[in-house]
Design a protein around this motif. Structure first.
Motif, PDB file in Angstrom:
ATOM      1  N   ALA A  43      85.309  93.203   6.343  1.00 63.89           N
ATOM      2  CA  ALA A  43      84.934  94.106   5.244  1.00 63.89           C
ATOM      3  C   ALA A  43      85.171  95.582   5.542  1.00 63.89           C
ATOM      4  O   ALA A  43      85.713  96.317   4.703  1.00 63.89           O
ATOM      5  CB  ALA A  43      83.471  93.882   4.869  1.00 63.89           C
ATOM      6  N   ASP A  44      84.793  96.033   6.730  1.00 58.96           N
ATOM      7  CA  ASP A  44      84.883  97.465   7.041  1.00 58.96           C
ATOM      8  C   ASP A  44      86.124  97.826   7.853  1.00 58.96           C
ATOM      9  O   ASP A  44      86.297  98.977   8.249  1.00 58.96           O
ATOM     10  CB  ASP A  44      83.620  97.916   7.779  1.00 58.96           C
ATOM     11  CG  ASP A  44      82.375  97.770   6.913  1.00 58.96           C
ATOM     12  OD1 ASP A  44      82.452  98.083   5.706  1.00 58.96           O
ATOM     13  OD2 ASP A  44      81.335  97.324   7.435  1.00 58.96           O
ATOM     14  N   ARG A  69      86.933  95.750   2.037  1.00 53.70           N
ATOM     15  CA  ARG A  69      85.959  95.720   0.943  1.00 53.70           C
ATOM     16  C   ARG A  69      86.459  96.534  -0.252  1.00 53.70           C
ATOM     17  O   ARG A  69      86.390  96.079  -1.408  1.00 53.70           O
ATOM     18  CB  ARG A  69      84.617  96.270   1.421  1.00 53.70           C
ATOM     19  CG  ARG A  69      83.532  96.255   0.328  1.00 53.70           C
ATOM     20  CD  ARG A  69      82.252  96.933   0.751  1.00 53.70           C
ATOM     21  NE  ARG A  69      81.530  96.151   1.740  1.00 53.70           N
ATOM     22  CZ  ARG A  69      81.373  96.481   3.014  1.00 53.70           C
ATOM     23  NH1 ARG A  69      81.910  97.612   3.466  1.00 53.70           N
ATOM     24  NH2 ARG A  69      80.684  95.726   3.838  1.00 53.70           N
ATOM     25  N   GLN A  70      86.974  97.732   0.015  1.00 51.52           N
ATOM     26  CA  GLN A  70      87.475  98.588  -1.067  1.00 51.52           C
ATOM     27  C   GLN A  70      88.695  97.970  -1.741  1.00 51.52           C
ATOM     28  O   GLN A  70      88.821  98.016  -2.973  1.00 51.52           O
ATOM     29  CB  GLN A  70      87.823  99.967  -0.499  1.00 51.52           C
ATOM     30  CG  GLN A  70      86.611 100.768  -0.043  1.00 51.52           C
ATOM     31  CD  GLN A  70      87.001 102.018   0.731  1.00 51.52           C
ATOM     32  OE1 GLN A  70      88.017 102.044   1.440  1.00 51.52           O
ATOM     33  NE2 GLN A  70      86.201 103.071   0.606  1.00 51.52           N
ATOM     34  N   LEU A  71      89.597  97.399  -0.949  1.00 50.43           N
ATOM     35  CA  LEU A  71      90.785  96.767  -1.522  1.00 50.43           C
ATOM     36  C   LEU A  71      90.386  95.617  -2.432  1.00 50.43           C
ATOM     37  O   LEU A  71      90.903  95.495  -3.558  1.00 50.43           O
ATOM     38  CB  LEU A  71      91.699  96.259  -0.404  1.00 50.43           C
ATOM     39  CG  LEU A  71      92.925  95.446  -0.851  1.00 50.43           C
ATOM     40  CD1 LEU A  71      93.852  96.282  -1.716  1.00 50.43           C
ATOM     41  CD2 LEU A  71      93.677  94.897   0.364  1.00 50.43           C
ATOM     42  N   ASN A  72      89.475  94.786  -1.985  1.00 48.87           N
ATOM     43  CA  ASN A  72      89.049  93.635  -2.779  1.00 48.87           C
ATOM     44  C   ASN A  72      88.406  94.084  -4.093  1.00 48.87           C
ATOM     45  O   ASN A  72      88.625  93.470  -5.152  1.00 48.87           O
ATOM     46  CB  ASN A  72      88.065  92.794  -1.971  1.00 48.87           C
ATOM     47  CG  ASN A  72      87.864  91.421  -2.563  1.00 48.87           C
ATOM     48  OD1 ASN A  72      88.815  90.676  -2.771  1.00 48.87           O
ATOM     49  ND2 ASN A  72      86.620  91.078  -2.864  1.00 48.87           N
ATOM     50  N   GLU A  73      87.651  95.171  -4.043  1.00 51.77           N
ATOM     51  CA  GLU A  73      87.013  95.678  -5.268  1.00 51.77           C
ATOM     52  C   GLU A  73      88.070  96.201  -6.245  1.00 51.77           C
ATOM     53  O   GLU A  73      87.985  95.951  -7.453  1.00 51.77           O
ATOM     54  CB  GLU A  73      86.028  96.795  -4.943  1.00 51.77           C
ATOM     55  CG  GLU A  73      85.353  97.357  -6.202  1.00 51.77           C
ATOM     56  CD  GLU A  73      84.473  98.564  -5.930  1.00 51.77           C
ATOM     57  OE1 GLU A  73      84.424  99.459  -6.805  1.00 51.77           O
ATOM     58  OE2 GLU A  73      83.850  98.623  -4.850  1.00 51.77           O
ATOM     59  N   LYS A  74      89.067  96.906  -5.734  1.00 54.07           N
ATOM     60  CA  LYS A  74      90.109  97.417  -6.623  1.00 54.07           C
ATOM     61  C   LYS A  74      90.919  96.266  -7.223  1.00 54.07           C
ATOM     62  O   LYS A  74      91.362  96.335  -8.375  1.00 54.07           O
ATOM     63  CB  LYS A  74      91.023  98.393  -5.874  1.00 54.07           C
ATOM     64  CG  LYS A  74      90.346  99.723  -5.556  1.00 54.07           C
ATOM     65  CD  LYS A  74      91.300 100.705  -4.930  1.00 54.07           C
ATOM     66  CE  LYS A  74      90.578 101.989  -4.539  1.00 54.07           C
ATOM     67  NZ  LYS A  74      90.052 102.725  -5.713  1.00 54.07           N
ATOM     68  N   VAL A  75      91.125  95.208  -6.456  1.00 55.50           N
ATOM     69  CA  VAL A  75      91.808  94.026  -6.982  1.00 55.50           C
ATOM     70  C   VAL A  75      90.980  93.426  -8.114  1.00 55.50           C
ATOM     71  O   VAL A  75      91.521  93.049  -9.167  1.00 55.50           O
ATOM     72  CB  VAL A  75      92.048  92.987  -5.864  1.00 55.50           C
ATOM     73  CG1 VAL A  75      92.454  91.636  -6.450  1.00 55.50           C
ATOM     74  CG2 VAL A  75      93.115  93.486  -4.899  1.00 55.50           C
ATOM     75  N   PRO A 101      99.809 100.916  -1.996  1.00 56.88           N
ATOM     76  CA  PRO A 101      98.600 100.140  -2.302  1.00 56.88           C
ATOM     77  C   PRO A 101      98.650  99.549  -3.708  1.00 56.88           C
ATOM     78  O   PRO A 101      98.085  98.476  -3.952  1.00 56.88           O
ATOM     79  CB  PRO A 101      97.472 101.173  -2.167  1.00 56.88           C
ATOM     80  CG  PRO A 101      98.011 102.192  -1.225  1.00 56.88           C
ATOM     81  CD  PRO A 101      99.479 102.285  -1.547  1.00 56.88           C
ATOM     82  N   HIS A 102      99.329 100.237  -4.644  1.00 55.41           N
ATOM     83  CA  HIS A 102      99.433  99.723  -6.013  1.00 55.41           C
ATOM     84  C   HIS A 102     100.023  98.312  -6.021  1.00 55.41           C
ATOM     85  O   HIS A 102      99.578  97.454  -6.782  1.00 55.41           O
ATOM     86  CB  HIS A 102     100.361 100.601  -6.874  1.00 55.41           C
ATOM     87  CG  HIS A 102     100.078 102.065  -6.819  1.00 55.41           C
ATOM     88  ND1 HIS A 102     100.449 102.837  -5.756  1.00 55.41           N
ATOM     89  CD2 HIS A 102      99.491 102.902  -7.715  1.00 55.41           C
ATOM     90  CE1 HIS A 102     100.101 104.093  -5.981  1.00 55.41           C
ATOM     91  NE2 HIS A 102      99.518 104.160  -7.163  1.00 55.41           N
ATOM     92  N   TYR A 103     101.050  98.117  -5.189  1.00 49.27           N
ATOM     93  CA  TYR A 103     101.703  96.812  -5.158  1.00 49.27           C
ATOM     94  C   TYR A 103     100.712  95.744  -4.723  1.00 49.27           C
ATOM     95  O   TYR A 103     100.600  94.689  -5.340  1.00 49.27           O
ATOM     96  CB  TYR A 103     102.919  96.828  -4.220  1.00 49.27           C
ATOM     97  CG  TYR A 103     103.617  95.482  -4.202  1.00 49.27           C
ATOM     98  CD1 TYR A 103     104.729  95.245  -4.999  1.00 49.27           C
ATOM     99  CD2 TYR A 103     103.118  94.424  -3.439  1.00 49.27           C
ATOM    100  CE1 TYR A 103     105.338  93.996  -5.025  1.00 49.27           C
ATOM    101  CE2 TYR A 103     103.716  93.171  -3.450  1.00 49.27           C
ATOM    102  CZ  TYR A 103     104.824  92.965  -4.253  1.00 49.27           C
ATOM    103  OH  TYR A 103     105.396  91.724  -4.283  1.00 49.27           O
TER     104      TYR A 103
END
Length: 584
Positions: A43-44, A69-75, A101-103
């Motif tokens: 997560a971190d 964690r942040q990536l999963n939330e944005k997904v 990161p958009h990809y």
């Protein structure tokens, strides 16, 4: 008489390095599940490290990082947004983005909804883009703002209903977002996209929608990706790769990289994600391992790559021969500390052993040649990373992958250890479901027994190491004798003044056969002559294989992945012949 099926006994297993099992267990999960699992475990940990450039001697990076964690939330947020815009399971979503990161966010958001990603090359012309969008039936496209003009000119001729526009600075934190936004607006490539009906903005969607996507039933056998390829015949077509295909290949790669440390690797992501090699090896494998993906949107010039490796201490570096050749021949390579690199797998084109050894001396890591194709997700073979690698070989099949070489005329299997060459065929859990809306071509490529016919000419030695000799379509006909370009290229790479070389057959307008022509990029500071190259080749090649023509260039035409475009060179020569005939 039928040849004994020796290689189906997997004679190569004895050359697996310790720790690589002959068979694997594959989790019954989707790609979305893979990200969710890593987001819980790591997560971190840093998931993405978007490196645009360094300031103040490298003390400040213009870019941004996201934890798992942040990536999963944005997904989750993007999946919610796509669903609210009308994207449903099975819908095709074109993704026309550079490494960013958009990809990654868009890809996994689609996986979460059961939508199908259509990887779209950012260099496509309007005509090429129109063909792919029409063929795939994509009604949604996510693209960078600077690519909008190309879509706009053909949009009326495509099924596209909604456009999501991304900007490089979308996912960056303060102050990087302001610095990049200000700098980009001053460039000639900048495009202001005006808000119109059915045009949406990536960052606005992430801000507008919460991380509460709908629960969609997605199975491992559902299609995850349309990856366009010329394949072995005909026009570009979409290889349909399932979640199971891509998960299997990721697990195979993880098993092959025996010293990969879960949660502890830094992946140099310089090869394009829109290419299946970059997508699987640099992106999906990294997510599986909880690695930090060091995202480089543009590897050119090669100084960018060396700078990022040095400053970010990258440990894994998948790439193509052009990258490694560029590094070892860089005049200032000794000024960079590249010792963090421990393993590299090279694909897409032949990798001379000289390059492998020199790169290893510079980094202390291991560089090996592997092989794959779009239709196999893509990896099927690789030299053992820390085991025995063989010059000119693509290595041995990865776990659970069968391979054989068959006679081009009879279809019979060729005995391992024979000097005879034939077509390489592979079978395994990573082989595609088929081509989208191309049942006849699917049947021509995958036979009734599940063997994928690659279209590559190969041989296999007595130990099960495979060697790609050439593509069937690239063979050169000289007076009825077949010349394999790689045979000539291997000799050219032996010349001390040659940095890069490619050989093609130029149709002879009168004789009806081909002329062997070599295109060469000399090493820096070297000025070889055509006669010198020919004389060198005569020492190592049969007379009919020696190039009749030699042309020196500062660079060779390549795809964004680094594969030399032979067809471009052939087309240029045909155009010269046509012009000469018109003048005469």
């Amino acid at each position: 008489m039928r040849t004994r099926r020796c290689n189906l006994e997997k004679i190569w297993l004895s050359y697996y390095e310790p720790g690589v099992p002959p068979t694997l267990t594959y989790p019954e999960i989707t790609l979305s599940d893979m990200l969710s699992n890593s987001a819980k475990t790591y997560a971190d940990h840093t998931a993405t490290n978007f490196v645009l450039r360094y300031l103040l001697g490298g003390r400040f990076t213009v870019g941004g990082k996201l934890t798992y964690r942040q990536l999963n939330e944005k997904v989750d947020r993007m999946a919610t947004a796509l669903y609210q815009l009308g994207v449903r399971k099975g819908d095709r979503v074109a993704v026309m983005l550079p490494n960013s990161p958009h990809y990654i966010i868009t890809f996994f958001a689609c996986m979460r909804l059961g939508a199908i990603v259509v990887n779209t090359n950012p260099t496509y012309t309007g005509r090429e883009l129109q063909h792919q969008l029409h063929d795939s039936g994509a009604e949604t496209i996510v693209l960078l703002n600077i690519f909008w003009p190309r879509l706009r000119e053909v949009r009326a001729e495509t099924p596209v209903k909604r456009v999501i526009v991304a900007h490089v600075f979308d996912t960056l934190g303060f102050p990087s977002n302001l610095l990049v936004k200000s700098a980009q607006r001053k460039t000639p490539e900048w495009v202001d996209v005006m808000p119109e009906q059915d045009i949406f903005f990536f960052q606005h969607l992430l801000e507008k929608y919460g991380p509460t996507p709908p629960r969609v039933s997605v199975t491992p056998d559902d299609i995850a990706l349309f990856q366009y390829t010329g394949g072995t015949t005909g026009l570009p077509k979409a290889a349909m790769l399932t979640h199971r295909n891509l998960i299997a290949n990721t697990v195979q790669i993880a098993a092959w990289l025996t010293r990969g440390e879960p949660g502890g690797e830094k992946m140099m992501a310089a090869i394009p994600f829109f290419h299946v090699y970059g997508m699987t090896v640099a992106m999906i494998y990294s997510i599986h391992m909880g690695a930090e993906i060091v995202i480089v949107p543009n590897p050119r010039p090669i100084d960018n790559v060396m700078n990022v490796i040095q400053r970010e201490r990258c440990t894994l570096f998948p790439g193509v021969p052009a990258m490694y050749i560029g590094i070892i021949n860089h005049p200032k390579v000794n000024e960079y500390n590249l010792r963090s690199v421990k393993a590299c797998i090279s694909g897409s084109a032949p990798l001379p052993m000289e390059v492998q050894e020199k790169f290893g001396q510079l980094t202390g890591g291991r560089l090996v040649e592997g092989f794959g194709m779009t239709e196999a997700s893509p990896v099927t073979h690789c030299n053992p990373v820390f085991g025995e690698r063989r010059a000119g070989s693509i290595g041995i099949p990865v776990p659970d992958t069968e391979a054989k070489v068959i006679n081009l005329d009879t279809g019979e299997e060729i005995e391992p250890g024979s000097d005879e060459t034939g077509e390489l065929c592979v079978r395994g859990p990573q082989v595609m479901k088929g081509y989208w809306q191309r049942p006849e071509e699917t049947a021509q490529t995958i036979d009734a027994d599940g063997w994928l016919h690659t279209g590559d000419i190969a041989r296999v030695d007595k130990d099960g190491y495979f060697y790609i000799v050439d593509r069937k379509k690239d063979m050169i006909n000289v007076g009825g004798l077949k010349v394999l370009p790689r045979d000539v290229e291997e000799v050219l790479f032996m010349h001390p003044k040659v940095m890069e070389a490619v050989v093609v057959g130029i149709p002879h307008p009168q004789r009806g056969d081909d002329t062997v022509k070599a295109f060469i990029v000399p090493k820096p500071g070297e000025n070889p002559t055509a006669e010198e190259i020919k004389e060198f080749c005569k020492l190592h090649l049969a007379p009919y294989k020696v190039p009749r023509e030699v042309e020196f260039r500062s660079e060779l035409p390549k795809t964004l992945v680094g594969k030399v475009l032979r067809r471009v060179l052939v087309e240029e020569e045909k155009a010269k012949q046509k012009a000469a005939m018109a003048t005469a």
